[in-house]
Design a protein around this motif. Structure first.
Motif, PDB file in Angstrom:
ATOM      1  N   GLY A 107       0.799  -1.206   0.000  1.00  0.00           N
ATOM      2  CA  GLY A 107       0.000   0.000   0.000  1.00  0.00           C
ATOM      3  C   GLY A 107       0.835   1.261   0.000  1.00  0.00           C
ATOM      4  O   GLY A 107       2.063   1.225   0.003  1.00  0.00           O
ATOM      5  N   MET A 108       0.144   2.403   0.018  1.00  0.00           N
ATOM      6  CA  MET A 108       0.786   3.709  -0.068  1.00  0.00           C
ATOM      7  C   MET A 108       0.839   4.424   1.280  1.00  0.00           C
ATOM      8  O   MET A 108       1.382   5.519   1.382  1.00  0.00           O
ATOM      9  N   SER A 109       0.275   3.822   2.327  1.00  0.00           N
ATOM     10  CA  SER A 109       0.341   4.430   3.645  1.00  0.00           C
ATOM     11  C   SER A 109       1.747   4.281   4.211  1.00  0.00           C
ATOM     12  O   SER A 109       2.563   3.504   3.717  1.00  0.00           O
ATOM     13  N   THR A 110       2.027   5.045   5.255  1.00  0.00           N
ATOM     14  CA  THR A 110       3.341   5.042   5.887  1.00  0.00           C
ATOM     15  C   THR A 110       3.266   4.341   7.229  1.00  0.00           C
ATOM     16  O   THR A 110       2.480   4.732   8.103  1.00  0.00           O
ATOM     17  N   ASP A 156      -5.222  10.891   7.655  1.00  0.00           N
ATOM     18  CA  ASP A 156      -5.754  10.015   8.689  1.00  0.00           C
ATOM     19  C   ASP A 156      -4.616   9.160   9.230  1.00  0.00           C
ATOM     20  O   ASP A 156      -3.516   9.144   8.684  1.00  0.00           O
ATOM     21  N   HIS A 157      -4.868   8.486  10.316  1.00  0.00           N
ATOM     22  CA  HIS A 157      -3.955   7.430  10.751  1.00  0.00           C
ATOM     23  C   HIS A 157      -4.687   6.429  11.630  1.00  0.00           C
ATOM     24  O   HIS A 157      -5.534   6.790  12.443  1.00  0.00           O
ATOM     25  N   ILE A 160      -3.883   5.800   5.690  1.00  0.00           N
ATOM     26  CA  ILE A 160      -4.357   4.444   5.413  1.00  0.00           C
ATOM     27  C   ILE A 160      -5.538   4.456   4.441  1.00  0.00           C
ATOM     28  O   ILE A 160      -5.844   3.453   3.799  1.00  0.00           O
ATOM     29  N   TRP A 161      -6.187   5.605   4.298  1.00  0.00           N
ATOM     30  CA  TRP A 161      -7.288   5.724   3.336  1.00  0.00           C
ATOM     31  C   TRP A 161      -6.816   5.485   1.912  1.00  0.00           C
ATOM     32  O   TRP A 161      -7.612   5.096   1.049  1.00  0.00           O
ATOM     33  N   ARG A 162      -5.524   5.689   1.644  1.00  0.00           N
ATOM     34  CA  ARG A 162      -4.989   5.484   0.295  1.00  0.00           C
ATOM     35  C   ARG A 162      -4.771   4.006  -0.023  1.00  0.00           C
ATOM     36  O   ARG A 162      -4.545   3.650  -1.185  1.00  0.00           O
ATOM     37  N   ASP A 163      -4.853   3.140   0.979  1.00  0.00           N
ATOM     38  CA  ASP A 163      -4.643   1.706   0.793  1.00  0.00           C
ATOM     39  C   ASP A 163      -5.939   0.920   0.656  1.00  0.00           C
ATOM     40  O   ASP A 163      -5.930  -0.211   0.160  1.00  0.00           O
ATOM     41  N   HIS A 164      -7.040   1.470   1.145  1.00  0.00           N
ATOM     42  CA  HIS A 164      -8.248   0.664   1.307  1.00  0.00           C
ATOM     43  C   HIS A 164      -9.469   1.549   1.091  1.00  0.00           C
ATOM     44  O   HIS A 164      -9.681   2.525   1.817  1.00  0.00           O
ATOM     45  N   ALA A 165     -10.278   1.195   0.112  1.00  0.00           N
ATOM     46  CA  ALA A 165     -11.456   2.009  -0.206  1.00  0.00           C
ATOM     47  C   ALA A 165     -12.444   2.050   0.945  1.00  0.00           C
ATOM     48  O   ALA A 165     -13.140   3.050   1.143  1.00  0.00           O
ATOM     49  N   GLY A 166     -12.511   0.976   1.723  1.00  0.00           N
ATOM     50  CA  GLY A 166     -13.396   0.971   2.878  1.00  0.00           C
ATOM     51  C   GLY A 166     -12.957   1.975   3.925  1.00  0.00           C
ATOM     52  O   GLY A 166     -13.781   2.681   4.519  1.00  0.00           O
TER      53      GLY A 166
END
Length: 265
Positions: A52-55, A108-109, A74-80
Motif C-alpha cells: 500500500g501507499m500508507s506510511t 488520517d492514521h 491508510i485511506w490510500r490503501d483501502h477504499a473501505g
C-alpha cells in the motif's frame, strides 16, 4: 447520544461551546453498530496488509511501535477506510466546532496500542508536528474498542491550547511539557480522563495538551484518527511525511486531491 447522525445535523450548542472553551469534546455514538463492525473489519484488513501507499511509522519491536503501531494515510490503501476518512458526517462536525466555512482533510492514521510491552503516549500537542502556518486544525479520535485507563484512553488539559504553540515533544523520549504551564493559569489544571464506549469519539484542537495511557490488557486498542484543517490553511515548509515531495509552495494553501474539501457551510 446519536444512534444516527446525518451530515448536516447540528451538534448541540453545548458541545460546540464546550469545545471552544476547553479545546476538546466527547461525542457518543458517532458510528452505528453496523458501521462500527464494518470499520473494524476494514481496519483489520488494511493493517494486516504489507502493501500500500500508507506510511508505517515503525516496525514491530521498535521504540515507537511500543507507543503506537501507526499507519498514516491508510485511506490510500483501502477504499473501505477511505469511506470513513472522507465521511462528511465527521467533517461537518469538525466544521461546526471550529466555526469555519470549509474543512479539508490533512491525513488520517490508524492508531493501535498493542498488548504486551505497551508504553503511554506522552503529553504533547499535535500542531507542532504539522506543516501549517495557521492554528485551528483539529483531530477526531474514533475508538473501535471500549477505552479506559487500562487500554489507552486519552486525557486532556482543558484550555491548554491558550498556552500557544510549543516545540515538538519526542513520543519515545519525551520532555516534561508541563514545564511550559508554570506561571500560567493552567499550572494546576487537572487532566480530564475520557473513557468511551466503542463507536464514540473525541475532537481536540491541535494545540490542546493530551495523553494516552498504556495498554495493559490482552487485546489491541484500535482507533481511527482523522486530522482536519480549515480551508485556506497555508503550507509552512516544515518537513512532514504527508507533504514532503509534493512540491507545495511555502505560504500557499494546502489543497488538491490529497487534501480534499470534505465539508462546507
Amino acid at each position: 447520544m446519536y444512534d444516527t447522525f446525518e451530515p448536516k445535523s447540528l451538534l448541540p450548542q453545548e458541545k460546540v461551546e464546550f469545545y471552544r472553551k476547553n479545546g476538546f469534546v466527547q461525542i457518543h455514538n458517532v458510528l452505528t453498530a453496523d458501521e462500527l463492525e464494518e470499520l473494524r473489519d476494514y481496519m483489520d484488513e488494511a493493517m494486516n496488509s504489507a502493501q500500500g501507499m500508507s506510511t508505517q511509522t515503525d516496525q514491530k519491536g521498535g521504540s515507537y511501535y511500543r507507543v503506537l503501531n501507526q499507519r498514516v494515510n491508510i485511506w490510500r490503501d483501502h477504499a473501505g477506510m477511505a469511506k470513513y476518512t472522507a465521511h462528511s458526517r465527521f467533517a461537518e462536525m469538525a466544521r461546526q466546532l471550529v466555526g469555519t466555512s470549509g474543512i479539508r482533510l490533512f491525513h488520517d492514521h490508524a492508531l493501535l496500542k498493542m498488548p504486551g510491552d505497551s508504553k503511554p503516549t506522552p503529553w504533547h500537542q499535535d500542531l507542532t508536528y504539522w506543516p501549517m502556518n495557521e492554528t485551528g486544525a483539529l483531530s477526531i479520535w474514533i475508538t473501535l474498542d471500549d477505552v479506559d485507563e487500562r487500554n489507552g484512553c486519552m486525557m486532556f488539559i482543558p484550555g491548554s491550547r491558550s498556552i500557544g504553540k510549543l516545540n515538538p515533544i519526542s513520543l519515545v523520549d519525551p520532555q516534561d511539557i508541563f514545564e511550559y504551564t508554570k506561571g500560567t493559569e493552567h499550572e494546576h489544571t487537572k487532566p480530564v480522563i475520557v473513557r468511551m464506549k466503542a463507536g464514540s469519539c473525541t475532537f481536540h484542537d491541535g494545540l490542546t495538551f493530551h495523553y494516552a495511557h498504556a495498554n495493559v490488557t490482552d487485546n489491541q486498542r484500535r482507533v481511527l484518527a482523522i486530522i482536519y484543517m480549515t480551508d485556506g490553511t497555508t503550507y509552512s515548509g516544515k518537513s512532514h511525511t504527508i507533504t514532503n515531495g509534493l512540491g507545495l509552495a511555502v505560504g500557499e494553501p494546502i489543497r488538491g486531491g490529497l487534501f480534499p474539501l470534505l465539508a462546507r457551510a
